[in-house]
Scaffold this active site. Structure first.
Site, mmCIF file in Angstrom:
data_model
loop_
_atom_site.group_PDB
_atom_site.id
_atom_site.type_symbol
_atom_site.label_atom_id
_atom_site.label_comp_id
_atom_site.label_asym_id
_atom_site.label_seq_id
_atom_site.Cartn_x
_atom_site.Cartn_y
_atom_site.Cartn_z
ATOM 1 N N ARG A 1 -11.515 22.125 -3.095
ATOM 2 C CA ARG A 1 -11.495 23.245 -3.859
ATOM 3 C C ARG A 1 -13.060 23.871 -3.798
ATOM 4 O O ARG A 1 -13.156 24.881 -3.621
ATOM 5 C CB ARG A 1 -11.264 22.953 -5.236
ATOM 6 C CG ARG A 1 -10.050 23.583 -5.817
ATOM 7 C CD ARG A 1 -9.842 23.257 -6.962
ATOM 8 N NE ARG A 1 -8.628 22.582 -7.281
ATOM 9 C CZ ARG A 1 -8.351 21.979 -8.188
ATOM 10 N NH1 ARG A 1 -9.146 21.562 -9.281
ATOM 11 N NH2 ARG A 1 -6.978 21.393 -8.311
ATOM 12 N N HIS B 1 -0.266 1.468 1.456
ATOM 13 C CA HIS B 1 -1.241 0.681 2.240
ATOM 14 C C HIS B 1 -0.888 -0.812 2.027
ATOM 15 O O HIS B 1 -1.545 -1.500 3.069
ATOM 16 C CB HIS B 1 -2.480 1.078 1.529
ATOM 17 C CG HIS B 1 -2.763 0.323 0.354
ATOM 18 N ND1 HIS B 1 -2.406 0.596 -0.849
ATOM 19 C CD2 HIS B 1 -3.558 -0.886 -0.063
ATOM 20 C CE1 HIS B 1 -2.775 -0.112 -1.842
ATOM 21 N NE2 HIS B 1 -3.691 -1.095 -1.299
ATOM 22 N N HIS C 1 4.584 -0.996 -3.517
ATOM 23 C CA HIS C 1 4.038 -2.316 -2.867
ATOM 24 C C HIS C 1 4.969 -3.413 -2.982
ATOM 25 O O HIS C 1 5.339 -3.840 -2.351
ATOM 26 C CB HIS C 1 2.785 -2.511 -3.577
ATOM 27 C CG HIS C 1 1.740 -1.485 -3.336
ATOM 28 N ND1 HIS C 1 1.576 -0.556 -2.476
ATOM 29 C CD2 HIS C 1 0.523 -1.078 -4.250
ATOM 30 C CE1 HIS C 1 0.453 0.360 -2.443
ATOM 31 N NE2 HIS C 1 0.162 0.072 -3.665
ATOM 32 N N LYS D 1 -2.274 -5.399 -14.558
ATOM 33 C CA LYS D 1 -3.861 -5.164 -14.650
ATOM 34 C C LYS D 1 -4.381 -6.122 -15.723
ATOM 35 O O LYS D 1 -3.635 -6.559 -16.819
ATOM 36 C CB LYS D 1 -3.978 -3.955 -14.950
ATOM 37 C CG LYS D 1 -3.390 -2.857 -13.765
ATOM 38 C CD LYS D 1 -4.569 -1.986 -13.479
ATOM 39 C CE LYS D 1 -3.887 -0.994 -12.404
ATOM 40 N NZ LYS D 1 -4.385 -1.078 -11.013
HETATM 41 C C1 BG6 Z 1 -2.995 1.140 -5.223
HETATM 42 C C2 BG6 Z 1 -2.875 1.183 -6.986
HETATM 43 O O1 BG6 Z 1 -1.934 1.568 -4.818
HETATM 44 O O2 BG6 Z 1 -2.978 -0.206 -5.108
HETATM 45 C C3 BG6 Z 1 -3.940 0.488 -7.767
HETATM 46 O O3 BG6 Z 1 -2.862 2.328 -7.190
HETATM 47 C C4 BG6 Z 1 -4.026 -0.631 -7.238
HETATM 48 O O4 BG6 Z 1 -3.606 0.649 -9.285
HETATM 49 C C5 BG6 Z 1 -4.276 -0.831 -5.801
HETATM 50 O O5 BG6 Z 1 -5.277 -1.437 -7.944
HETATM 51 C C6 BG6 Z 1 -4.060 -2.074 -5.304
HETATM 52 O O6 BG6 Z 1 -4.129 -2.617 -3.959
HETATM 53 P P1 BG6 Z 1 -4.892 -3.746 -3.439
HETATM 54 O O7 BG6 Z 1 -4.741 -3.504 -1.790
HETATM 55 O O8 BG6 Z 1 -6.059 -3.977 -3.943
HETATM 56 O O9 BG6 Z 1 -3.766 -5.006 -3.752
#
Ligand code: BG6
Length: 501
Positions: free
Chosen positions: A47, A182, A244, A340
């Protein structure tokens, strides 16, 4: 780099957190290792109307320097030669037209022939408008290929994921779409496929006849790290479970794919989700951390985090039991758990095998006690200490017949050194048009179909102190079927005595 000789990355959200932490370092890594096409350009879009190319490049150089990539590695040349910035107000169609013109002009100036990666590194609420505007400006097609990369979370529930998929498909073919999770880029996650389908030994035991239960845990020490704005809207179910954890679940539970390629694998993953029985509310525990101690440090409770409502009911912990009703897994509980501010960062999958059918050694099958029976377990640790631990019972030396649990361990770091993983892999796959490590439209919807009912009429989260393994109700969830949570493996050789308990 195969047939691709040039491309441009257009990164919407080009000055954001993801760009800073992951994309920019990954792109530089690829460029520096000559893994990007010879002619490439990166256009950051955000932006800020006051940002110029020069200031954007300075910002990028600083980020790369902070990430430990020094000027000697050519960060300066790369930033000056390849990075560009364009201000876009997302409500302005004219700005998107100007963006299209800018892309064309950079391509022209850099000898790039129309291969485009459009990367939505945006907050989820901004996806739809961006997709619409990109398409209106004609940016969904080009002379070469155009690929759209979308970050998680994909939708907030089944209805919104369907709407988003419909919008995406109105303007892009599924073959152009790369939904990122990811976790799929982690080397050890990819290794699950090799482990399962490259080893006859385990695959033959990978079913209801031999497996008693499966636990999948994504535990984090981190809190919400100043992301209250995002997290208050999201919570652990949407942030981790729907994506995940579900990816790990499907890779562990899926049938052997017809071939190791994107469509066959996705097909098998979707089948797992479709076989999952509706999850009962009583099989789910939501939690929220209160203040506590972690690594000898006092940490605030979730409701005390800046930006979090004092009466927030957002969950920072979820544990659940689910059943996959197919031939392979009928009757085997799958436990998923994430949280968490748990005591230790660990992502792992624990496969607990059935006890021997005859109780020669009373301690193995657990006398009529409340202590869960010890069984052979295969624990696959995905992070931080990647490896496998296979535990089994041995007789301790001496006259009494006493059993003890020992482990066979394998650590990736010992065999291969440190593992690198992450966005580099995913970006390369996008360039190569390989969708294996990306999430298909059907997968996102199948996952939401499973979890959306839990978002309605749910009970308020139970509190757990930061630094604990979550609410006690989560322990009861597994104890019901005679199990106990596997709370990480703090290193090899940690044999626990199982005899005479
Ligand atoms: C992300 C989440 O997708 O994954 C985060 O939004 C989380 O909240 C993170 O901390 C954890 O990823 P990794 O690779 O550190 O296990």
């Amino acid at each position: 780099m195969g047939m691709i000789d040039s491309c441009i990355f257009v990164i919407l959200g080009g000055t954001g957190d993801l760009m800073r932490r992951k994309l920019l370092p990954a792109l530089f890594y690829l460029a520096n290792n000559k893994l990007l096409p010879g002619k490439h350009a990166i256009l950051g879009v955000a932006r800020d109307p006051n940002l110029t190319d020069a200031r954007f490049r300075r910002w990028a150089r600083k980020i790369l320097a902070d990430a430990g990539l020094s000027a000697r590695l050519g960060t300066r040349n790369w930033c000056d030669g390849c990075l560009h910035y364009q201000a876009v107000d997302e409500t302005s169609a004219a700005d998107y037209q100007a963006l299209a013109a800018r892309i064309a002009s950079i391509e022209h100036g850099s000898g790039i022939h129309g291969n485009r990666v459009l990367y939505l590194a945006l907050p989820p609420g901004a996806f739809s408008a961006a997709i619409e505007s990109l398409a209106e400006a004609g940016l969904n097609r080009s002379q070469g290929w155009t690929r759209l990369v979308i970050e998680k979370p994909f939708g907030r529930d089944l209805a919104s994921a369907r709407r988003l998929n419909a919008l995406v498909h109105k303007h892009f073919d599924e073959k152009q779409v790369y939904r990122i999770d990811h976790y799929l880029a982690k080397e050890t996650v990819q290794n699950l496929l090799a482990f399962r389908f490259g080893n006859g030994l385990f695959e033959s035991a990978w079913n209801r006849d031999h497996v008693k239960s499966v636990q999948i845990t994504v535990a984090e020490e981190l809190g919400i790290e100043g992301r209250a704005g995002y997290y208050e809207q999201t919570g652990a179910l949407r942030d981790i479970v729907q994506n995940h954890l579900t990816q790990l679940l499907t890779l562990i539970a899926m049938e052997v794919p017809a071939a190791l390629e994107a469509d066959s694998i996705r097909f098998e993953k979707v089948k797992v989700l479709r076989s999952a029985a509706p999850i009962r509310h009583r099989d789910v525990v939501f939690g929220q951390y209160t203040r506590g101690r972690l690594n000898d440090r006092r940490v605030p409770g979730y409701r005390d985090e800046p930006g979090v409502a004092a009466i927030s009911a957002t969950e920072t912990f979820v544990a659940m039991r689910l059943q996959i009703e197919n031939w392979r897994w009928q009757g085997v509980p799958f436990y998923l758990r994430t949280g968490k501010r748990l005591p230790r960062r660990v992502t792992q999958i624990a496969i607990h095998f059935r006890s021997p059918p005859v109780a020669l050694f009373p301690s193995i099958v657990g006398r009529a006690s409340r202590i869960p029976a010890r069984t052979n377990a295969l624990v696959i640790t995905l992070q931080p200490d990647e490896g496998f631990d296979l535990s089994f019972e041995v007789k301790t030396p001496g006259e009494r017949f006493t059993l003890q649990t020992q482990r066979m361990t394998f650590r990736y770091a010992e065999a291969f050194g440190t593992l690198s993983a992450g966005y580099e892999t995913l970006l390369l796959d996008v360039l190569q048009g390989d969708q294996t490590l990306f999430v298909h439209a059907d997968e996102t919807e199948a996952a939401w179909r499973l979890y959306t009912p839990l978002l309605r009429k749910r009970s308020p989260p139970r509190f757990y102190p930061a630094g604990s393994w979550g609410p006690a109700a989560a322990d009861r969830l597994v104890q019901l079927s005679g199990d106990a949570w596997e709370n990480g493996s703090p290193g090899a050789g940690q044999a626990s005595s199982s005899a005479n308990r």
